[in-house]
Design a protein around this motif. Structure first.
Motif, PDB file in Angstrom:
ATOM      1  N   LEU A  76       0.830  -1.203   0.000  1.00 13.70           N
ATOM      2  CA  LEU A  76       0.000   0.000   0.000  1.00 13.70           C
ATOM      3  C   LEU A  76       0.864   1.253   0.000  1.00 13.70           C
ATOM      4  CD1 LEU A  76      -2.931  -0.965   2.363  1.00 13.70           C
ATOM      5  CD2 LEU A  76      -3.028  -0.399  -0.065  1.00 13.70           C
ATOM      6  N   ARG A  80       1.178   4.047  -3.009  1.00 12.33           N
ATOM      7  CA  ARG A  80       0.974   5.489  -2.845  1.00 12.33           C
ATOM      8  C   ARG A  80       2.162   6.274  -3.394  1.00 12.33           C
ATOM      9  NH1 ARG A  80       0.326   8.539   1.158  1.00 12.33           N
ATOM     10  NH2 ARG A  80       1.432   7.238   2.662  1.00 12.33           N
ATOM     11  N   PHE A 224       3.029 -14.051   7.709  1.00 15.61           N
ATOM     12  CA  PHE A 224       2.721 -14.194   9.125  1.00 15.61           C
ATOM     13  C   PHE A 224       2.915 -15.631   9.629  1.00 15.61           C
ATOM     14  CE2 PHE A 224      -0.392 -15.107  12.446  1.00 15.61           C
ATOM     15  CZ  PHE A 224      -0.138 -14.113  13.359  1.00 15.61           C
ATOM     16  N   VAL A 284       0.154  -4.179  16.815  1.00 14.49           N
ATOM     17  CA  VAL A 284       0.182  -5.355  17.669  1.00 14.49           C
ATOM     18  C   VAL A 284       0.604  -4.907  19.062  1.00 14.49           C
ATOM     19  CG1 VAL A 284       0.683  -6.947  15.795  1.00 14.49           C
ATOM     20  CG2 VAL A 284       2.556  -5.864  17.021  1.00 14.49           C
ATOM     21  N   TRP A 285       0.446  -5.787  20.023  1.00 16.85           N
ATOM     22  CA  TRP A 285       0.818  -5.468  21.385  1.00 16.85           C
ATOM     23  C   TRP A 285       1.769  -6.498  21.914  1.00 16.85           C
ATOM     24  CZ3 TRP A 285       0.444  -1.588  24.783  1.00 16.85           C
ATOM     25  CH2 TRP A 285       0.761  -1.877  26.119  1.00 16.85           C
TER      26      TRP A 285
ATOM     27  N   ALA B  70      -5.582   4.844   1.549  1.00 13.41           N
ATOM     28  CA  ALA B  70      -4.779   3.693   1.144  1.00 13.41           C
ATOM     29  C   ALA B  70      -4.255   2.903   2.334  1.00 13.41           C
ATOM     30  CB  ALA B  70      -3.617   4.136   0.274  1.00 13.41           C
ATOM     31  N   HIS B  73      -6.651  -1.665   5.384  1.00 16.21           N
ATOM     32  CA  HIS B  73      -6.243  -2.990   4.949  1.00 16.21           C
ATOM     33  C   HIS B  73      -7.182  -3.589   3.920  1.00 16.21           C
ATOM     34  CE1 HIS B  73      -3.335  -3.748   8.354  1.00 16.21           C
ATOM     35  NE2 HIS B  73      -3.865  -2.589   8.623  1.00 16.21           N
ATOM     36  N   ILE B  75      -8.635  -2.490   1.581  1.00 16.20           N
ATOM     37  CA  ILE B  75      -8.462  -2.019   0.215  1.00 16.20           C
ATOM     38  C   ILE B  75      -7.738  -3.053  -0.644  1.00 16.20           C
ATOM     39  CG2 ILE B  75      -7.105  -0.383  -1.129  1.00 16.20           C
ATOM     40  CD1 ILE B  75      -9.729   0.666  -0.185  1.00 16.20           C
ATOM     41  N   LEU B  76      -6.794  -3.752  -0.046  1.00 15.37           N
ATOM     42  CA  LEU B  76      -6.044  -4.727  -0.822  1.00 15.37           C
ATOM     43  C   LEU B  76      -6.948  -5.827  -1.355  1.00 15.37           C
ATOM     44  CD1 LEU B  76      -2.720  -5.041   1.167  1.00 15.37           C
ATOM     45  CD2 LEU B  76      -3.050  -4.206  -1.145  1.00 15.37           C
ATOM     46  N   PHE B 224      -7.042   2.848  13.569  1.00 17.02           N
ATOM     47  CA  PHE B 224      -6.513   2.217  14.770  1.00 17.02           C
ATOM     48  C   PHE B 224      -6.545   3.152  15.986  1.00 17.02           C
ATOM     49  CE2 PHE B 224      -2.862   1.355  17.517  1.00 17.02           C
ATOM     50  CZ  PHE B 224      -3.015   0.017  17.784  1.00 17.02           C
ATOM     51  N   GLU B 250      -9.718  -2.623  12.487  1.00 17.25           N
ATOM     52  CA  GLU B 250      -8.584  -1.765  12.796  1.00 17.25           C
ATOM     53  C   GLU B 250      -8.828  -1.039  14.117  1.00 17.25           C
ATOM     54  OE1 GLU B 250      -7.335  -0.466   8.995  1.00 17.25           O
ATOM     55  OE2 GLU B 250      -5.831   0.898   9.828  1.00 17.25           O
ATOM     56  N   VAL B 257      -5.271  -2.751  22.364  1.00 13.03           N
ATOM     57  CA  VAL B 257      -4.128  -2.077  22.971  1.00 13.03           C
ATOM     58  C   VAL B 257      -4.580  -1.261  24.181  1.00 13.03           C
ATOM     59  CG1 VAL B 257      -2.429  -0.246  22.598  1.00 13.03           C
ATOM     60  CG2 VAL B 257      -2.726  -2.046  20.888  1.00 13.03           C
ATOM     61  N   ARG B 260      -5.006  -3.480  27.138  1.00 10.05           N
ATOM     62  CA  ARG B 260      -3.696  -3.820  27.687  1.00 10.05           C
ATOM     63  C   ARG B 260      -3.136  -2.650  28.485  1.00 10.05           C
ATOM     64  NH1 ARG B 260      -3.141  -7.463  23.945  1.00 10.05           N
ATOM     65  NH2 ARG B 260      -2.898  -9.584  24.647  1.00 10.05           N
ATOM     66  N   PRO B 279      -6.861  -9.261   7.333  1.00 11.52           N
ATOM     67  CA  PRO B 279      -5.750 -10.090   7.812  1.00 11.52           C
ATOM     68  C   PRO B 279      -5.305  -9.718   9.226  1.00 11.52           C
ATOM     69  CG  PRO B 279      -5.337  -9.400   5.560  1.00 11.52           C
ATOM     70  CD  PRO B 279      -6.598  -8.713   5.989  1.00 11.52           C
ATOM     71  N   ARG B 282      -6.319 -11.674  12.343  1.00 13.98           N
ATOM     72  CA  ARG B 282      -5.651 -12.922  12.722  1.00 13.98           C
ATOM     73  C   ARG B 282      -4.230 -12.677  13.195  1.00 13.98           C
ATOM     74  NH1 ARG B 282      -5.611 -14.704   7.943  1.00 13.98           N
ATOM     75  NH2 ARG B 282      -7.449 -13.507   7.355  1.00 13.98           N
ATOM     76  N   GLN B 283      -3.758 -11.461  13.035  1.00  9.37           N
ATOM     77  CA  GLN B 283      -2.349 -11.214  13.327  1.00  9.37           C
ATOM     78  C   GLN B 283      -2.122 -10.524  14.663  1.00  9.37           C
ATOM     79  OE1 GLN B 283      -0.975  -9.294   9.745  1.00  9.37           O
ATOM     80  NE2 GLN B 283      -1.142 -11.179   8.558  1.00  9.37           N
ATOM     81  N   VAL B 284      -3.178 -10.204  15.367  1.00  6.14           N
ATOM     82  CA  VAL B 284      -3.013  -9.680  16.717  1.00  6.14           C
ATOM     83  C   VAL B 284      -3.234 -10.826  17.706  1.00  6.14           C
ATOM     84  CG1 VAL B 284      -3.748  -7.360  16.084  1.00  6.14           C
ATOM     85  CG2 VAL B 284      -5.432  -9.010  16.871  1.00  6.14           C
ATOM     86  N   TRP B 285      -2.884 -10.579  18.933  1.00  2.20           N
ATOM     87  CA  TRP B 285      -3.042 -11.622  19.958  1.00  2.20           C
ATOM     88  C   TRP B 285      -3.855 -11.063  21.101  1.00  2.20           C
ATOM     89  CZ3 TRP B 285      -2.348 -16.689  20.618  1.00  2.20           C
ATOM     90  CH2 TRP B 285      -2.419 -17.178  21.927  1.00  2.20           C
TER      91      TRP B 285
END
Lengths: 338, 338
Positions: A76, A80, A224, A284-285, B70, B73, B75-76, B224, B250, B257, B260, B279, B282-285
């Motif tokens: 992305l 841009r 990932f 992320v955290w 842009a 996420h 958008i992709l 975010f 987002e 966060v 936390r 995506p 799935r990429q945060v915890w």
DNA sequence: GACGTTTTTGACACCGGTGTCACCGTCCCG
DNA sequence: CGGGACGGTGACACCGGTGTCAAAAACGTC
């Protein structure tokens, strides 16, 4: 019907050529003539037809942006950078997700050039295994610029970040924190950028007088899931590393999850570091310590260079390196001594 | 010089029109003539010039894809849906990041149509406040399809997800877990999709016999940082909610966060839920519980519809709704009772 | 073999711009 | 006042395809 240049010429009482001159800001038009033409353009609401211009000029005023995997976040930013630059020069951008290593995709890329859909290409990595394609483009006289480091012996233009120095800086920072067992997750084998980062990691180890231990290194595909698996494997060692440094942020995010899944604290038990500084790194955290690679600037510089090549100008340099810098966030800490 | 249709005609001993017929698979060409032409094309390595075709046909065979930010996420995924579909139909895609509500950008969009750079547009949200622009496009006879729900009284085509039902389903799931104080972070005020999701949230509360409490609702801009701030504010209440449901993933990541940072456990103390299933989810915890919105399919359907409109066909329907579905991951749990 | 119909083909204008080059009018200079 | 230089302009070919329409060829029928 939309008005054409002939309608404007008639309305203004001049020839079409004179209208064309006004449209293109050519010299040799008297001020009062120019004013007449502009008035006619305004009155009719004339807008020039780009397709006609393209045909007449034999140029598409379009560049192709090739990228491999649309799920990569940094795409992305690259987009841009390219879009802003092309737009500023009156060019269009044709996005083309593809795998330059596949011959089917390579054929399609060549076809785009043959069809005069595009005048040239910007390659984002990975594009290191497409020598055949690049040679074909060169033979066709279709210019391209690659966003990836490249060996010097080929005179192909490229724009790259200082990958090696960036990885060295990160590794030095980790060493300074007190880490001595630094796990490393490499990128795809065929990418020069990944190889350079790996070299930077080794450089720092060597300078610190530490042995390079292949057992601490895993291979990933920059996604990932690969980061998670690699980290899982590293953490399962008898003597696991105290920090995991990944070739990119997406794998680092995966590594973070693996640390959590192993029931360990991040960064108290294990630190994680990434590369690229994509938005994910902040989302992320704890936020990722990473190496910032100014992808927007890289893309803009590559596009600028390509457009200069298309205009027959000689760019100031055929290879540009843009510096990276270390960004310390919360995912790294001194090793836990028990 | 690249060979033209005239070279092929000469080489094959036929007229250029016959070559054109072969190129376009028109009927009324004898088999042996076709073979001769194809042989000549092959021998010369002829590829038709798209610019010439565009001029002659008065069509750009290109659609514009408009999107606001842009950095989003999803958008992709939307890009891939549009690109795959246009490519399958021999069309190109022109990406255009812009703010359709700004008159400067609106002018540029109209210019692209006037210049015949594109034949039509796909709008991704937010595009709910661009009535003026849409009316202009309609007046110019430039078709468009919007990826966003829309009121029925206007006959403008759109493709949307079942936002309201999706948010209702999520809220019902949270109620079922035992939550009664459900915080909600809205999207931008001018987006119909966000309003629909908010309605779905209210629907579920009403069905469960719970009062809608405006104090539990915050407003965000889908980014975010806004999610983090909104969650921070909700958690600072005297009687904070036990779960925070955000208008998109987002903002949900931002809410995670904030949880936390407040020193709370996720999901034991506070749950978080999102919408979209990008995506990042799935990429945060822990991985986000969210509502899957099939953006790729939405984009592909919108593009398909647009291309049918461009070809003068009547699409089977001028509005399509694609169902969402609940995805339960690890960021939600029953409320903590102390 | 003449004739009507259908298939196959080509000549040529056209899409809407740009490039080339000749030409006109001024001005300057010897 | 003749001639050269130059600013300003237009006629017209050209870019490389597609569309129209008429002519030629192939075919079937009586």
């Amino acid at each position: 019907m939309r008005p054409t240049i002939r309608d404007v010429a008639q309305n203004a009482g001049v020839s079409i050529k004179t209208v064309s001159r006004v449209l293109n800001d050519e010299p040799y038009v008297r001020e009062d003539t120019r004013a007449k033409v502009l008035a006619a353009i305004n009155e009719l609401g004339f807008v020039a037809n780009l397709s006609a211009k393209r045909l007449a000029k034999g140029q598409a005023f379009t560049i192709g942006l090739l990228f491999h995997n649309a799920s990569w976040h940094y795409i992305l930013d690259a987009q841009r950078g390219v879009l802003d630059t092309t737009r500023a020069h009156g060019y269009s951008t044709l996005m083309h997700p593809c795998d330059v290593a596949r011959s089917l995709d390579a054929r399609e890329i060549l076809a785009q050039a043959s069809q005069r859909l595009v005048d040239g290409f910007v390659f984002t990595p990975p594009a290191d295994n497409a020598t055949q394609l690049l040679e074909n483009l060169e033979a066709m006289g279709v210019p391209f610029v690659r966003m990836t480091p490249w060996e010097r012996e080929r005179e192909w233009p490229y724009v790259a970040a200082t990958d090696r120095a960036g990885a060295r800086e990160m590794t030095e920072y980790l060493l300074q924190l007190g880490h001595t067992r630094i796990g490393y997750v490499r990128g795809p084998a065929d990418q020069k950028a990944g190889a350079d980062r790996h070299d930077g990691y080794r450089d720092a180890l060597a300078t610190a007088g530490l042995r390079y231990d292949p057992d601490l290194v895993r291979q990933g595909d920059d996604q990932f899931e690969a980061g998670r698996e690699a980290a899982c494997s590293l953490l399962g060692m008898r003597e696991p590393p105290t920090v995991i440094f990944c070739n990119n942020d997406e794998m680092a995010a995966g590594a973070c999850v693996a640390v959590r899944e192993a029931g360990l604290l991040l960064p108290e038990d294990v630190s994680v570091a990434g590369f690229d500084d994509i938005p994910l790194a902040r989302q992320v955290w704890p936020a990722l310590t990473t190496v910032c690679q100014p992808i927007y600037d890289l893309a803009a510089a590559a596009t600028q260079m390509l457009i200069e090549l298309l205009n027959g100008q000689t760019p100031p340099a055929l290879s540009i390196e843009i510096p990276t810098h270390l960004i310390v966030r919360a995912s790294t800490a001194p090793p836990h001594h028990n």
